[in-house]
Design a protein around this motif. Structure first.
Motif, PDB file in Angstrom:
ATOM      1  N   GLY A  60      35.694  -1.544  -3.960  1.00  0.00           N
ATOM      2  CA  GLY A  60      36.360  -0.373  -4.538  1.00  0.00           C
ATOM      3  C   GLY A  60      36.435   0.743  -3.536  1.00  0.00           C
ATOM      4  O   GLY A  60      36.369   1.902  -3.906  1.00  0.00           O
ATOM      5  N   ILE A  62      37.589   3.337  -2.063  1.00  0.00           N
ATOM      6  CA  ILE A  62      38.707   4.279  -2.133  1.00  0.00           C
ATOM      7  C   ILE A  62      38.460   5.446  -1.187  1.00  0.00           C
ATOM      8  O   ILE A  62      37.325   5.806  -0.913  1.00  0.00           O
ATOM      9  N   GLU A  63      39.539   6.016  -0.675  1.00  0.00           N
ATOM     10  CA  GLU A  63      39.406   7.130   0.259  1.00  0.00           C
ATOM     11  C   GLU A  63      40.153   8.336  -0.281  1.00  0.00           C
ATOM     12  O   GLU A  63      41.117   8.787   0.292  1.00  0.00           O
ATOM     13  N   GLY A  66      41.152  11.456   1.851  1.00  0.00           N
ATOM     14  CA  GLY A  66      40.642  11.222   3.195  1.00  0.00           C
ATOM     15  C   GLY A  66      39.131  11.285   3.293  1.00  0.00           C
ATOM     16  O   GLY A  66      38.572  11.190   4.375  1.00  0.00           O
ATOM     17  N   ASN A  67      38.447  11.458   2.137  1.00  0.00           N
ATOM     18  CA  ASN A  67      36.990  11.438   2.156  1.00  0.00           C
ATOM     19  C   ASN A  67      36.519  10.006   2.018  1.00  0.00           C
ATOM     20  O   ASN A  67      36.604   9.434   0.943  1.00  0.00           O
ATOM     21  N   PRO A  69      33.885   7.339   1.353  1.00  0.00           N
ATOM     22  CA  PRO A  69      32.506   7.287   0.871  1.00  0.00           C
ATOM     23  C   PRO A  69      31.613   6.520   1.840  1.00  0.00           C
ATOM     24  O   PRO A  69      30.424   6.791   1.925  1.00  0.00           O
ATOM     25  N   SER A  70      32.168   5.548   2.549  1.00  0.00           N
ATOM     26  CA  SER A  70      31.412   4.913   3.616  1.00  0.00           C
ATOM     27  C   SER A  70      32.396   4.249   4.562  1.00  0.00           C
ATOM     28  O   SER A  70      33.514   3.939   4.188  1.00  0.00           O
ATOM     29  N   VAL A  98      24.955  -1.865   5.722  1.00  0.00           N
ATOM     30  CA  VAL A  98      24.822  -0.710   4.820  1.00  0.00           C
ATOM     31  C   VAL A  98      24.528   0.601   5.564  1.00  0.00           C
ATOM     32  O   VAL A  98      25.291   1.562   5.422  1.00  0.00           O
ATOM     33  N   PRO A  99      23.458   0.665   6.374  1.00  0.00           N
ATOM     34  CA  PRO A  99      23.179   1.962   7.015  1.00  0.00           C
ATOM     35  C   PRO A  99      24.278   2.404   7.985  1.00  0.00           C
ATOM     36  O   PRO A  99      24.556   3.610   8.090  1.00  0.00           O
ATOM     37  N   VAL A 102      27.077   4.194   6.328  1.00  0.00           N
ATOM     38  CA  VAL A 102      26.762   5.603   6.066  1.00  0.00           C
ATOM     39  C   VAL A 102      26.935   6.441   7.332  1.00  0.00           C
ATOM     40  O   VAL A 102      27.517   7.526   7.311  1.00  0.00           O
ATOM     41  N   VAL A 105      30.375   7.752   8.162  1.00  0.00           N
ATOM     42  CA  VAL A 105      30.870   8.938   7.461  1.00  0.00           C
ATOM     43  C   VAL A 105      30.611  10.181   8.301  1.00  0.00           C
ATOM     44  O   VAL A 105      31.434  11.090   8.380  1.00  0.00           O
ATOM     45  N   MET A 106      29.444  10.190   8.959  1.00  0.00           N
ATOM     46  CA  MET A 106      29.124  11.355   9.792  1.00  0.00           C
ATOM     47  C   MET A 106      30.061  11.418  11.001  1.00  0.00           C
ATOM     48  O   MET A 106      30.481  12.495  11.418  1.00  0.00           O
ATOM     49  N   LEU A 187      25.725  -0.238  -4.220  1.00  0.00           N
ATOM     50  CA  LEU A 187      26.656   0.758  -3.681  1.00  0.00           C
ATOM     51  C   LEU A 187      28.130   0.571  -4.067  1.00  0.00           C
ATOM     52  O   LEU A 187      28.859   1.553  -4.126  1.00  0.00           O
ATOM     53  N   PRO A 188      28.606  -0.661  -4.323  1.00  0.00           N
ATOM     54  CA  PRO A 188      30.000  -0.737  -4.777  1.00  0.00           C
ATOM     55  C   PRO A 188      30.262   0.163  -5.978  1.00  0.00           C
ATOM     56  O   PRO A 188      31.381   0.613  -6.191  1.00  0.00           O
ATOM     57  N   LEU A 190      29.661   3.184  -6.353  1.00  0.00           N
ATOM     58  CA  LEU A 190      30.209   4.478  -5.926  1.00  0.00           C
ATOM     59  C   LEU A 190      31.719   4.392  -5.723  1.00  0.00           C
ATOM     60  O   LEU A 190      32.466   5.267  -6.170  1.00  0.00           O
TER      61      LEU A 190
ATOM     62  N   GLU B  39      46.855  10.723   9.397  1.00  0.00           N
ATOM     63  CA  GLU B  39      45.426  11.031   9.279  1.00  0.00           C
ATOM     64  C   GLU B  39      44.777  11.340  10.631  1.00  0.00           C
ATOM     65  O   GLU B  39      43.599  11.652  10.679  1.00  0.00           O
ATOM     66  N   GLN B 135      45.400   2.996  -4.032  1.00  0.00           N
ATOM     67  CA  GLN B 135      44.052   2.516  -3.765  1.00  0.00           C
ATOM     68  C   GLN B 135      43.419   1.888  -4.992  1.00  0.00           C
ATOM     69  O   GLN B 135      42.555   1.028  -4.868  1.00  0.00           O
ATOM     70  N   THR B 140      43.328  -2.621  -4.089  1.00  0.00           N
ATOM     71  CA  THR B 140      42.103  -3.167  -4.666  1.00  0.00           C
ATOM     72  C   THR B 140      42.306  -4.530  -5.331  1.00  0.00           C
ATOM     73  O   THR B 140      41.521  -5.448  -5.113  1.00  0.00           O
ATOM     74  N   VAL B 220      29.118  -5.032  -8.992  1.00  0.00           N
ATOM     75  CA  VAL B 220      27.947  -4.147  -8.990  1.00  0.00           C
ATOM     76  C   VAL B 220      26.776  -4.916  -9.590  1.00  0.00           C
ATOM     77  O   VAL B 220      26.876  -5.445 -10.689  1.00  0.00           O
ATOM     78  N   MET B 257      27.327   7.581 -11.848  1.00  0.00           N
ATOM     79  CA  MET B 257      27.905   8.160 -10.634  1.00  0.00           C
ATOM     80  C   MET B 257      29.187   8.910 -10.956  1.00  0.00           C
ATOM     81  O   MET B 257      29.448   9.980 -10.412  1.00  0.00           O
ATOM     82  N   TYR B 268      29.252  12.536  -1.826  1.00  0.00           N
ATOM     83  CA  TYR B 268      29.186  11.076  -1.641  1.00  0.00           C
ATOM     84  C   TYR B 268      27.981  10.661  -0.805  1.00  0.00           C
ATOM     85  O   TYR B 268      27.283   9.707  -1.130  1.00  0.00           O
ATOM     86  N   ILE B 272      24.998   8.096  -1.737  1.00  0.00           N
ATOM     87  CA  ILE B 272      24.714   6.865  -0.989  1.00  0.00           C
ATOM     88  C   ILE B 272      23.249   6.841  -0.547  1.00  0.00           C
ATOM     89  O   ILE B 272      22.548   5.831  -0.734  1.00  0.00           O
ATOM     90  N   MET B 276      20.284   4.267  -1.668  1.00  0.00           N
ATOM     91  CA  MET B 276      19.523   3.448  -0.721  1.00  0.00           C
ATOM     92  C   MET B 276      18.024   3.664  -0.893  1.00  0.00           C
ATOM     93  O   MET B 276      17.240   2.703  -0.924  1.00  0.00           O
TER      94      MET B 276
END
Lengths: 250, 288
Positions: A60, A62-63, A66-67, A69-70, A98-99, A102, A105-106, A187-188, A190, B39, B135, B140, B220, B257, B268, B272, B276
């Motif tokens: 899932g 989704i962006e 433009g944000n 999530p990972s 997984v890590p 994350v 994103v940074m 996490l999916p 989210l 973008e 999306q 999806t 999930v 969530m 977000y 996350i 974790m």
């Protein structure tokens, strides 16, 4: 190895550098990246297996606005080469992904902060009537910045990281690896929650619950699910009164 | 692009700058630049502003060729905050180009306020519709159908979802870009507010939400490993939960969530990291 690391770095840059957004959006799916990284390392089938397994994390993905999530691109471009080199089992590859998802994103936040410099500079260029230069600062220069930002970490991780990643994986206690794998299973949620937010209509949440429990109880194929979904939508539009407020999808 | 016959008073204005018409070729390059750059220059403060001005840069220089002050004003208004969905938002570029062209030809009714308010007014709704459809559905659902096949080793299946997405978004954005240019502002607003598009959005939302439900149930997982043992029996917590309602925890996780994002905003990264930490802690304690 240098060349392989170089190629993986380029792959990540193409996937997250975002030039030709529609293409890069399709390219950055771990299931696709798996095939290409597999090609680099000479084992397409294995790359595909890792890629598809990591993809399950981001179904899932989704962006909205433009944000991201990972960062599924970084997750795939770090975890798949490491998994191919160290012959990991797929669930260990997911725990590794997984890590880094994350961390990516940074990276994106750094990129957008850096781009603020170009937007601010654009005001000056407009004042001085330097419109051609403005064009360069609108695309080619930010894209080149992306190259430095995205190519470098993946190149370094792939080139120097094979031994490191293996040592890292051996050093982590089992509970932490299992914990990360479990996080990968959670996490999916989210991505799906975010899609619900973007769809933006609270009164339609029952359709989410309906889909969830019909699938949980019956377990049909997704195409069957799509048939049900279209039927429910058509049926409900039969009863729909078009008097709802104007901008509720905004 | 129609070669309409000029009435005497408009033709007088046009003669000020005779060869300023936007051609199909100009539109194509503007569209290609938008879809390529969109973008790339995104920043926190003005989002896709530079991608928007990049797309219009050459056309603005063409239509305002002999009006340097107007050109500067136009460039300045298009490096302002802009953010929308890449393919659905293309209609905004089409409209803006047609408005800027009319203004350059001397149509005083097209004020900068109209141009700005159309841009800002349309970008939000189009982002909402576009992100849901693109999306939630186009990106999806094919993944849901083809990834299981890829897991079994089909390379073709790995590529199909992406190819569907690429074909859809290039086709749709090119169509809307042209539509925006030819329609002009009034017809666009009327389409957005007409019942037909609302019905399509409603149906798309319901299909999307239902499918997100199926996908959540499929992907999930929140398994509980905790068991209580006493001398004569073992109590499996997961079995008790399943007896109440199957997949209760994954369902609660997604909705939890959802409500958190709706109430507290888009944190977000926090979600996350919290997930974790929670998963590792629960695994360490033997609960998961």
């Amino acid at each position: 190895m240098l060349f392989k690391a170089f190629l993986v770095g380029i792959i990540y840059w193409l996937s997250m550098g975002r030039t030709a957004y529609f293409v890069s959006f399709a390219f950055r799916k771990p299931v696709v990246l798996g095939v290409f990284i597999g090609l680099v390392f000479g084992d397409v089938q294995k790359g595909l297996l890792y890629g598809a397994t990591i993809q399950l994390l981001y179904m899932g993905g989704i962006e909205a606005g433009g944000n991201i999530p990972s960062d599924q691109g970084l997750a795939a471009c770090i975890a798949i080469p490491a998994a191919l080199m160290s012959n990991l089992n797929p669930s260990a590859a997911v725990a590794l992904a997984v890590p880094f998802g994350v961390l990516g994103v940074m990276l994106n936040n750094v990129r957008r902060t850096f781009n603020s410099f170009y937007t601010t500079y654009s005001d000056k260029l407009v004042k001085e009537h330097k419109y051609r230069t403005l064009s360069y600062f609108s695309f080619l220069i930010p894209w080149a910045t992306n190259f430095v930002l995205y190519f470098t970490p993946v190149f370094v991780a792939t080139y120097f990281g094979s031994g490191l990643v293996k040592a890292f994986i051996n050093a982590i206690p089992t509970w932490a690896m299992d914990g990360l794998a479990n996080a990968g299973n959670m996490l999916p949620a989210l991505g799906f929650a975010l899609t619900l937010v973007v769809m933006g209509k609270k009164q339609y949440i029952p359709f989410f619950a309906l889909g969830f429990y019909m699938y949980a109880v019956m377990g049909f194929s997704m195409l069957t699910g799509a048939v049900f979904a279209v039927c429910f939508a058509m049926i409900s539009s039969l009863f729909k009164q078009h008097d709802d407020d104007e901008e509720d999808y905004a | 692009m129609s070669e309409e016959v000029m009435t005497p008073e408009t033709s007088q204005k046009v003669t000020k700058a005779p060869t300023k018409k936007v051609t199909k070729r100009d539109l194509f390059w503007a569209w290609l630049k938008w879809t390529t750059a969109v973008e790339v220059p995104v920043s926190f403060d003005r989002m896709q502003a530079l991608a928007f001005s990049f797309s219009l840069n050459k056309i603005l220089r063409k239509v305002y060729k002999d009006q340097p002050e107007e050109l500067e004003a136009a460039m300045a208004r298009h490096v302002q905050m802009f953010n929308t969905n890449c393919d659905w938002g293309s209609i905004i570029h089409g409209i803006t180009i047609s408005l800027e062209e009319q203004r350059a030809m001397g149509n005083e009714e097209v004020t900068p306020e109209i141009i700005n308010s159309l841009k800002i007014g349309l970008m939000g709704p189009l982002a909402g519709i576009g992100d849901s459809v693109d999306q939630g559905i186009v990106a999806t659902i094919p993944l849901a159908i083809f990834v299981p096949m890829a897991l079994k080793g089909s390379i073709l299946a790995a590529f199909i979802p992406g190819l569907i997405y690429i074909a859809w978004s290039y086709g749709w954005s090119w169509f809307l870009f042209n539509k925006g240019y030819s329609l002009g502002k009034s017809s666009v607003l009327s389409i957005l507010h007409s019942g037909a598009i609302k019905k399509v959005i409603d149906i798309a939302s319901i299909v999307g939400l239902y499918m997100i439900g199926c996908l959540s149930a499929a992907y999930v997982k929140f398994p509980i490993a905790l068991q209580f043992k006493n001398s004569n029996s073992t109590v499996n917590v997961q079995k008790i939960l399943d007896g109440m309602l199957p997949d209760l925890l994954p369902f609660a996780l997604v909705l939890g969530m959802y409500f958190f994002i709706v109430k507290k905003g888009p944190h977000y990264l926090g979600i996350i990291i919290a997930t974790m930490v929670l998963a590792i802690a629960l695994t360490f304690l033997g609960i998961m």
